[in-house]
Structures are given as structure tokens and as C-alpha cells.
Motif scaffolding. Sequence first.
Motif, mmCIF file in Angstrom:
data_model
loop_
_atom_site.group_PDB
_atom_site.id
_atom_site.type_symbol
_atom_site.label_atom_id
_atom_site.label_comp_id
_atom_site.label_asym_id
_atom_site.label_seq_id
_atom_site.Cartn_x
_atom_site.Cartn_y
_atom_site.Cartn_z
ATOM 1 N N UNK A 1 37.502 -18.564 -34.227
ATOM 2 C CA UNK A 1 37.340 -18.366 -35.674
ATOM 3 C C UNK A 1 35.875 -18.194 -36.037
ATOM 4 N N UNK A 2 34.981 -18.968 -35.421
ATOM 5 C CA UNK A 2 33.555 -18.871 -35.723
ATOM 6 C C UNK A 2 32.993 -17.510 -35.343
ATOM 7 N N UNK A 3 33.265 -17.094 -34.108
ATOM 8 C CA UNK A 3 32.724 -15.811 -33.638
ATOM 9 C C UNK A 3 33.308 -14.646 -34.443
ATOM 10 N N UNK A 4 34.621 -14.709 -34.680
ATOM 11 C CA UNK A 4 35.268 -13.637 -35.447
ATOM 12 C C UNK A 4 34.702 -13.565 -36.871
ATOM 13 N N UNK A 5 34.503 -14.702 -37.489
ATOM 14 C CA UNK A 5 33.957 -14.739 -38.852
ATOM 15 C C UNK A 5 32.552 -14.152 -38.897
ATOM 16 N N UNK B 1 31.741 -10.811 -41.064
ATOM 17 C CA UNK B 1 30.795 -10.905 -42.168
ATOM 18 C C UNK B 1 29.547 -10.052 -41.946
ATOM 19 N N UNK B 2 28.886 -10.238 -40.802
ATOM 20 C CA UNK B 2 27.586 -9.610 -40.583
ATOM 21 C C UNK B 2 27.650 -8.270 -39.839
ATOM 22 N N UNK B 3 28.758 -8.010 -39.128
ATOM 23 C CA UNK B 3 28.852 -6.766 -38.360
ATOM 24 C C UNK B 3 29.809 -5.761 -38.980
ATOM 25 N N UNK B 4 30.541 -6.178 -40.012
ATOM 26 C CA UNK B 4 31.541 -5.266 -40.587
ATOM 27 C C UNK B 4 31.453 -5.202 -42.110
ATOM 28 N N UNK B 5 31.724 -6.315 -42.765
ATOM 29 C CA UNK B 5 31.835 -6.319 -44.228
ATOM 30 C C UNK B 5 30.517 -5.984 -44.920
ATOM 31 N N UNK B 6 29.472 -6.754 -44.629
ATOM 32 C CA UNK B 6 28.194 -6.543 -45.318
ATOM 33 C C UNK B 6 27.574 -5.173 -45.014
ATOM 34 N N UNK B 7 27.531 -4.710 -43.757
ATOM 35 C CA UNK B 7 26.978 -3.376 -43.491
ATOM 36 C C UNK B 7 27.729 -2.254 -44.210
#
Length: 442
Positions: A109-113, A117-123
Motif C-alpha cells: 500500500x505504501x509503495x503503490x500510494x 501520487x507522485x508518479x501518476x496523479x500529480x504529474x
Amino acid sequence: MSLFQNIVIILILIVGAGFLSLTEIALAGARKVKLKILAESGDERAQKVLDLQENSADFFAASQIGLNAVAILGGILGEGAFRPYFYNLVVRFYQGPWAETLSFALSFTLVTSLFILFADLMPKRLAMIAPEKIAVSVINPIQIFIRICKPLAWMINAIANVLFRLFKVNTTREDNITFDDISAVMDAGAQAGVLQKQEHHFIENVFELEERNVPSSMTTRENVVFFTLKESEASIRQKLAEYPYSKFLVCSENIDDVIGYVDAKDILVRILNNQSLLQLNESTIRNVLTIPDTLTLSEVLDRFRSTKEKFAVVINEYALVVGVITLSDIMITVMGDWVTPIEEDQQIIKRDNNSWLIDGSTPIEDIKHALQIDEMPDDENYETIAGFMMYKLRKIPRPADSVLFDGYKFEVVDVDHFKIDQLLVTRIVETQEIQNNTEADG
């Protein structure tokens, strides 16, 4: 590897995946119009983006190779790096058979989150803010990445192309711009304040010229003022004084026997030179342009431009004159409310916020604008509000006949020899709300 080394590698993988996600959305969302403007201004990177959009298969294949490879590698490293620490945390509170599973779930869950967050949603959200600017900035490094992944990308694209052909999927991108696309851009420009209200209004009306037919803007048959060959001088002078027109039809005996037209300026010159007006002759009568009533206003503009005329007679399929149209009539259609005639000549008079007094010959397009109605029912069957009433009532309307449509009540007020002169249009919904509020206050 130590925990610190694993974290550094995972952060590098997140940055790499974020860059690919940012690039993918920016290159896909960059608008060609803006990129062409940048390219024409001398920015070579913009032209590279345009070229990549034309042949995007290699880029998307390379992007997916990178994203999936990074995600898988990040999951493997993250699970191995964090699971022992989560296991030690879990066993402090729970030492049952599910402790290992819980530690795995927490590390996953930590790695996926972090990746989401930082590699998909925000970019991706950042890329949507300014896709053209970002696409131009990342085009050079992404081309290097595409070259690195070229062999594997070629193989993947080959398989994809075979499958597309097998299922007969057309992969050609269509970049045709429709009126809806332009309208959406204009609406966005108006909301952003780039287009002023009148500019937005004019552009909309210009596009409507392609949809509106001649009868929607012409002077109808019963309102056409014309001269006959036997017209008396007194009658000609009276019509010139009474009607502020620059051109008048000349007919043999009735309006359907059109010979040509005369320019009021020519007649005034004869008056100033003390010449007789008892007989209209070849020196004053000009050939008149004749057009069918099925033409659009855009086609009429083309006829005016090609013939150098500004005045035309409109005839129907039975060769009967149904009206006349001038270049000024079309310009008034474009300008709309900004060149509204004086109050007495208005076809739509707003009585208050919920009612309008409307002339029966008012074009249906003007009704839609005034009442803010998107579509009228079966509007290909009529041109005016009077035609709408006859179509809906299925009879010759009489005073007090009414039609309810889209929250409005259309009521016939005056009829002259079977012709609807005036209607009263009332907004029913708001009127009922006002009445309900009044009763509640009472």
C-alpha cells in the motif's frame, strides 16, 4: 542493500515514472493550433512536438515500456525494502499467522500510494495545466528515450498493428475542426474575458449564416414596396417620402411580374434636374438579381460578391415572389441586437422579465436567441414564429389560441386575414414561481 539505498532507488524510479506520465499527457493534450503558432515563431521544439504527434506510436510504446518497467521494479524493491520493518511493527501488536500478510499489505500500500501520487496523479494534473509549454520543454529528452526503446517499441507496435488490422480498427487521427469545437473555444474565451460580449455575439451570428435560409432575414412579400410601369409621379414621390428604402422593385402590373429595380438615388437625381417621373425607362430600371428561397445566407453573400449586387428578389418553387433581401439585411443578422431598429419597428418587444410581444413574421432563429431556447421542435418545417404556431396547432390560428413549449406560453394576440400579426410569449415557470412566492408571503 540498506534501507537508505532502497529509498533512493525508489525515489529515482518515482521521478522517472512521473516524468513519463507528465510527458505522455502533455504530448497528447498539446493543441496543434498553439504548437503551429510557436513553430511559426521560430521554436524548433514545437515542430518536433507536431512531428511526434503525427507519428505517436513509437512514443506511446516507449512510454508504456518505461512506465510498466518502473512500476514493476518499484513494487519489487519496495516490497522487499519495507516489509521487514512493517513486520517488526505488526508483531508488536499481533503475532498470529496473518502477521506476514499484513506486513506485505502495508508495504504494498505504501509503495503503490507513493507511485500513484507522485508518479501518476500529480504529474498528469500538472501536464493538463499547460500541455503545450511542457511538451515543448520535454521533447528533446523524450526523443532520446524513444531511441533507446526503439527495438522493443518496434516489436510491440508491429504486434499492435497486426491486431488493429485483424479487428479493422482505423488508427488514423482525425483533426477536423467542427463548429461545435469553435463554439466551445469561443465560449471559453468569453468566460475568460478574452472575447468581449459583442465579439462573441458577432462570431456566433457569422457561423449561423450557414444554417439560416433567406426567408429568415428577407423583407416578406406583403412588406415589399414596388413601383409599376404605370405608376404616377405623385405616387412615386409619396413612396419615396414614406419609405426610407434605397432600392424599389419595378413590376409590370403586380409583384410577380418583376422587371427590375430602381435606385432611389437615380430618381432623386431626376427630381433635382426637374425631369419627369411619369415613365420609368431603361435609364433608371436596372436588372435585378433573382435567387431561390432555399439558399442559405452564406450562399446569398457569395451571390452578392460574384455579381457585385446588393439587392435580390427571392422567389419560391412556383416562381412567385416571396420577398426581397439586401446586403444590409444580412449584416443586420450578423450584428443582431447591436443594430436593433427603433422601438416601433422591433419584431421582439420585451414587456418585462417574463413576457414578450412578438411579430408573427419574426424568424425562428431570432426567437431562439431572445428566449434562450436551444432547439425548436421540427424547425425545418417553418421559418417564422407564425409558422411554428400553425405547425403546432395544425390549423389556421385564431386570437387566444396558444401553444406551451419549453416553459413558455405562445399565445396569438392579433390575426389579420388569416395572418398572425402578433403573439404574446410568457415564461410560465418563473411566473408560477413568482405567484407561489407571493401566495406564501401572503
